[in-house]
Design an enzyme around this catalytic site. Structure first.
Site, short mmCIF file in Angstrom:
data_model
loop_
_atom_site.label_atom_id
_atom_site.label_comp_id
_atom_site.label_asym_id
_atom_site.label_seq_id
_atom_site.Cartn_x
_atom_site.Cartn_y
_atom_site.Cartn_z
CB SER A 49 4.88 7.95 -3.14
OG SER A 49 5.32 7.28 -1.98
CG MET A 61 -1.89 1.98 5.84
SD MET A 61 -0.20 1.44 6.21
CE MET A 61 -0.04 2.05 7.88
NE ARG A 62 -8.58 -2.90 7.32
CZ ARG A 62 -9.11 -2.52 8.48
NH1 ARG A 62 -8.86 -1.31 8.97
NH2 ARG A 62 -9.86 -3.35 9.18
CB ILE A 63 -3.98 -6.67 10.36
CG1 ILE A 63 -3.13 -5.62 11.07
CG2 ILE A 63 -3.57 -8.08 10.76
CD1 ILE A 63 -3.29 -5.59 12.57
CG HIS A 95 7.49 -2.38 8.35
ND1 HIS A 95 6.20 -2.10 8.74
CD2 HIS A 95 8.27 -2.14 9.43
CE1 HIS A 95 6.20 -1.72 10.00
NE2 HIS A 95 7.44 -1.73 10.46
CG ASP A 145 4.85 -5.10 9.91
OD1 ASP A 145 4.44 -5.13 8.73
OD2 ASP A 145 4.42 -4.29 10.75
CD GLU A 203 8.97 3.35 2.17
OE1 GLU A 203 7.94 3.40 1.48
OE2 GLU A 203 8.95 3.45 3.40
#
Ligand code: GAR
Length: 215
Positions: A12, A89-91, A108, A144, A173
Site C-alpha cells: 500500500s 521485512m528483512r534485516i 517504521h 530502526d 503513512e
C-alpha cells in the site's frame, strides 16, 4: 530521479508512491520494485503501473550477506538514486546499507525512537500510550535507529486494537512517505554522518511532524 522500492507485502505504501509519481506531486520515476516474496501483493500493483519487478527469495541464499549482495547486484542496472523500503521485512546487512547509505529510507510503524522492531502497535497499546504513529527515517546500521525525518501521529482511542490502529496509521503513512521522498528528490534532504539535514539544518531528534509541514 529514479527510485527503487523494496517490498515484502501488500504494497500500500508502494501504491502511494505510484500515485504520487503519476500525479506529479513526487517528481520521480519508480525504476524497479523488488520483493523477497513472490506472493507479495505489491508486485501486482507494480505490474499494473508498468514498473519492472524483481523477486529475490531470501530463502534461496545461505546467508544474509549473500542475499543482500544479490539484491545490490540486481538493483545496479537500474541505477536508483533513492532506495525506498516500503514494508520490506528483512534485516539488512552493513554491506547493503553501505551501498546505498544516504539514499536509503525506511518507514517504521511507530513514533521512533519508541518501539523499534516488530509488534509496534500492540506495544503502544500495552504501554497505555495515547498516541501511535509512523516515522520515515534514514537507514543506518542500527535497526530502526537511523535519524528520523518525518513522523505522523495517530490518536489511540477507546476500544482500539492493533489491527484497527495499523489501518489508521497506514493511511497516514501514505501521506508521510511520499512527502519525505519529495524532500530528497528536491535535493533538500541529506544524511550527514548520523544526522538528517533539511535545507542544510539538522532535523529535530524525532523528525518533523507531518501536520506542521508547510511545503
Ligand atoms: C507498513 O505499515 C510499514 O510501516 C511496515 O509494514 C507495512 C507495510 O505495508 N513496516 C515495517 O513494519 C518495517 N519494520 P504495505 O506493504 O501495505 O506498504
Amino acid at each position: 530521479m529514479k527510485l527503487a522500492v523494496l517490498i515484502s507485502g501488500s504494497g500500500s505504501n508502494l501504491q502511494a508512491f505510484i500515485d504520487a509519481c503519476e500525479a506529479g506531486t513526487l517528481p520521480a520515476d519508480i525504476a524497479v520494485v523488488l520483493s523477497n516474496k513472490s506472493e507479495a501483493g505489491g508486485l501486482a500493483r507494480a505490474e499494473a503501473a508498468d514498473i519492472p519487478t524483481l523477486v529475490i527469495d531470501h530463502r534461496e541464499f545461505e546467508s544474509r550477506e549473500a542475499f543482500d549482495a544479490a539484491m545490490v547486484a540486481a538493483l545496479a542496472p537500474f541505477a536508483p538514486d533513492l532506495v525506498i523500503l516500503a514494508g520490506f521485512m528483512r534485516i539488512l546487512t552493513p554491506a547493503f546499507i553501505a551501498a546505498f547509505r544516504g539514499r536509503l529510507l525506511n518507514i517504521h510503524p511507530s513514533l521512533l525512537p519508541k518501539y523499534p522492531g516488530l509488534h509496534t502497535h500492540q506495544r503502544a497499546l500495552d504501554a497505555g500510550d495515547t498516541e501511535a504513529g509512523a516515522t520515515v527515517h534514514f537507514v543506518t546500521e542500527e535497526l530502526d535507529g537511523g535519524p528520523p525525518i518525518l513522523f505522523a501521529q495517530v490518536a489511540i482511542v477507546e476500544g482500539d486494537n492493533a489491527a484497527l490502529l495499523a489501518d489508521r496509521v497506514q493511511l497516514r503513512e501514505h501521506q508521510l512517505y511520499p512527502q519525505a521522498a519529495r524532500w530528497f528528490v528536491e535535493g533538500r534532504l541529506a544524511l550527514q554522518g548520523d544526522r538528517a539535514l533539511l535545507d542544510g539544518e539538522p532535523l529535530p531528534p524525532s523528525g518533523v511532524d507531518l501536520d506542521k509541514v508547510q511545503d
